[in-house]
Write a protein that holds these residues in place. Structure first.
Motif, mmCIF file in Angstrom:
data_model
loop_
_atom_site.group_PDB
_atom_site.id
_atom_site.type_symbol
_atom_site.label_atom_id
_atom_site.label_comp_id
_atom_site.label_asym_id
_atom_site.label_seq_id
_atom_site.Cartn_x
_atom_site.Cartn_y
_atom_site.Cartn_z
ATOM 1 N N MET A 1 80.850 36.670 15.161
ATOM 2 C CA MET A 1 79.570 36.073 14.756
ATOM 3 C C MET A 1 79.771 34.788 13.953
ATOM 4 O O MET A 1 78.825 34.056 13.701
ATOM 5 C CB MET A 1 78.766 37.076 13.918
ATOM 6 N N GLU A 5 77.229 31.459 12.952
ATOM 7 C CA GLU A 5 76.934 31.113 11.567
ATOM 8 C C GLU A 5 77.271 29.650 11.279
ATOM 9 O O GLU A 5 76.568 28.966 10.536
ATOM 10 C CB GLU A 5 77.721 32.027 10.622
ATOM 11 N N GLU A 10 69.993 27.853 10.645
ATOM 12 C CA GLU A 10 69.634 28.981 9.781
ATOM 13 C C GLU A 10 68.365 29.680 10.252
ATOM 14 O O GLU A 10 68.048 30.777 9.798
ATOM 15 C CB GLU A 10 69.453 28.490 8.340
ATOM 16 N N ARG A 12 67.863 31.059 12.967
ATOM 17 C CA ARG A 12 68.152 32.189 13.845
ATOM 18 C C ARG A 12 67.722 33.495 13.175
ATOM 19 O O ARG A 12 67.845 33.659 11.970
ATOM 20 C CB ARG A 12 69.635 32.217 14.220
ATOM 21 N N SER A 13 67.252 34.415 13.975
ATOM 22 C CA SER A 13 66.618 35.601 13.416
ATOM 23 C C SER A 13 67.197 36.904 13.963
ATOM 24 O O SER A 13 67.813 37.676 13.237
ATOM 25 C CB SER A 13 65.109 35.540 13.689
ATOM 26 N N CYS A 15 69.686 37.661 15.752
ATOM 27 C CA CYS A 15 71.124 37.905 15.662
ATOM 28 C C CYS A 15 71.518 38.423 14.283
ATOM 29 O O CYS A 15 72.599 38.984 14.101
ATOM 30 C CB CYS A 15 71.910 36.651 16.026
ATOM 31 N N ARG A 16 70.638 38.264 13.300
ATOM 32 C CA ARG A 16 70.896 38.845 11.977
ATOM 33 C C ARG A 16 70.584 40.347 11.992
ATOM 34 O O ARG A 16 71.263 41.140 11.332
ATOM 35 C CB ARG A 16 70.048 38.148 10.924
ATOM 36 N N SER A 17 69.546 40.717 12.730
ATOM 37 C CA SER A 17 69.187 42.136 12.823
ATOM 38 C C SER A 17 70.131 42.904 13.732
ATOM 39 O O SER A 17 70.379 44.095 13.515
ATOM 40 C CB SER A 17 67.760 42.267 13.378
ATOM 41 N N PRO A 19 73.703 42.250 14.714
ATOM 42 C CA PRO A 19 74.897 41.416 14.536
ATOM 43 C C PRO A 19 76.068 41.801 15.440
ATOM 44 O O PRO A 19 77.055 42.396 15.003
ATOM 45 C CB PRO A 19 75.238 41.625 13.059
#
Length: 422
Positions: A1, A5, A10, A12-13, A15-17, A19
């Motif tokens: 990931m 990063e 920033e 992006r959404s 892909c944080r939930s 990962p």
């Protein structure tokens, strides 16, 4: 990931939930680069109602590409567009006694909403729109103006005008008649609310918390609109294409909106496409008055036409009803068996979830589910709902396996031991 990063914005959404790096998807399942399998109860936020890489759609698309079929055409006439229009009219509109002209705006949900708002103002000559609390209609300026979420509205960076927000069905409580409140504003010249060009709503609010309006409430909205000469716009971008049980989410309410917004799963297998359905007498656009470079996505016409074949067989809609009944019963059992979550069922069809009064619980359940191989998201102004959007085509074994992962996730969050599965 780390690559994402370092190089991706920033903003992006998801892909944080979720990962991990996904590499493959078939039906209701996805796999990441470590070959870990995930059951998908997210379905592209409603853009993949028929699952990933449907074999029939994929085959039709590959054949079309290999035959050098038109890819980009703006709004030129093409065989792919003609076949889609014919299939949509014969398979969807005529059997439901619906008479709409089909407009192709840009290929996203916010594009169809923008076109609907513009047309309503053009037809009526009135500037204002009535929207509803917790509604979500897109991220461009016009669509944001009729969206309730304060975080997303703030992103506009400018004041959002010419919209009046009214309370959605049961927004305050089940006892308050929100439409008596709304109509009083229309009747009283001292209310500060002018007769609007249109009212826009979702029959089931997706991002707003899986709030389902009653059929009676929807029927009364239609009557109010007719009484005052207000155009009714139903945003079926997420709730439509079978997600709530029928092709259009408003069918069982027995209403006929003046304008209908469609996108997401209308493209069949995730290819961008949007339609704005317009009552014929309202179609007063001048040629090119609303346009978009990618409104002629022929690859999406191919997969969208193939997708409509599902609706030729009544058994498909029956299968959605059966899975919906099973899913509702399961979620209601979760609410009953785990009072610690202080939850209650929300939604309709396969657009459902559990709203928890425990702060942060829904997000924790979704995160725990991902660790265990289930992809699902939260919704609502405070992310208080964990929601289930399985593919309409999901098989019962996979559906039930997803249920089991969800229950194990709930137990893990509230600190109970693992269930022993037979």
């Amino acid at each position: 990931m780390k690559l994402f990063e370092e190089l991706e914005s920033e903003v992006r959404s998801y892909c944080r939930s979720f990962p991990t790096v996904f590499t493959k998807a078939v039906g209701a399942k996805m796999w990441d680069e470590d070959n870990k399998e995930y059951i998908d109860f997210f379905s592209g936020a409603g853009a993949l109602n028929y699952g990933h890489n449907d074999p029939k759609m994929k085959s039709k698309l590959v054949d079309y590409i290999l035959a050098d079929g038109i890819t980009h055409s703006l709004d030129k006439a093409t065989t792919a567009k003609g076949e889609f229009l014919t299939a949509f009219n014969e398979t969807i509109l005529k059997p439901r006694n619906l008479n709409y002209k089909v407009m192709f705006p840009g290929p996203t949900g916010t594009n169809t909403v923008e076109s609907a708002l513009k047309l309503a103002r053009k037809v009526t000559g009135r500037p204002d729109i009535i929207s509803f609390t917790n509604g979500f209609h897109g991220m461009t300026i016009g669509s944001l103006s009729v969206t309730g979420n304060s975080f997303k509205r703030k992103g506009a960076g400018i004041p959002l005008h010419n919209v009046v927000t009214m309370p959605y069905d049961s927004f305050v409580s089940d006892k308050l008649d929100t439409l008596e409140y709304l109509e009083r504003f229309l009747e009283d010249r001292g209310s500060g609310v002018a007769i609007p060009a249109a009212m826009i709503l979702e029959t089931v609010q997706g991002e707003g918390g899986i709030n389902a309006a009653s059929y009676e409430w929807l029927q009364r909205i239609e009557k109010i609109c007719k009484r005052w000469g207000i155009l009714s716009i139903v945003d079926d971008v997420q709730a439509g294409i079978g997600r709530t049980g029928t092709f259009f989410s408003f069918e069982k309410a027995g209403i006929t909106p003046d304008i209908v917004c469609l996108s997401k799963s209308i493209g069949g297998m995730g290819l961008p496409l949007a339609l704005t359905l317009i009552r014929p007498d309202l179609d007063i656009w001048a040629p090119g008055e609303h346009n978009g470079t990618f409104r002629g996505n022929n690859h999406a016409f191919i997969t969208a036409t193939a997708a409509l074949s599902y609706w030729e067989d009544p058994k498909f809609e029956q299968s959605i009803a059966e899975k919906s009944k099973k899913t509702k019963a399961y979620l209601e059992k979760i609410v009953q068996d785990y009072p610690e979550i202080k939850g209650h069922f929300r939604g309709r069809g396969l657009m459902v979830g559990i709203c928890s009064e425990v702060e942060g619980l829904a997000s924790k359940v979704a995160a725990e589910a991902f660790k265990r191989g289930l992809i699902m998201e939260t919704s609502g102004p405070d992310d208080e709902v964990f929601k289930l959007f399985p593919a309409l085509t999901i098989d019962n074994e996979t559906l039930e396996k997803g249920f089991n992962i969800l229950e194990q996730s709930v137990r893990a969050v509230i600190g109970k031991k693992e269930l022993v599965t037979p």
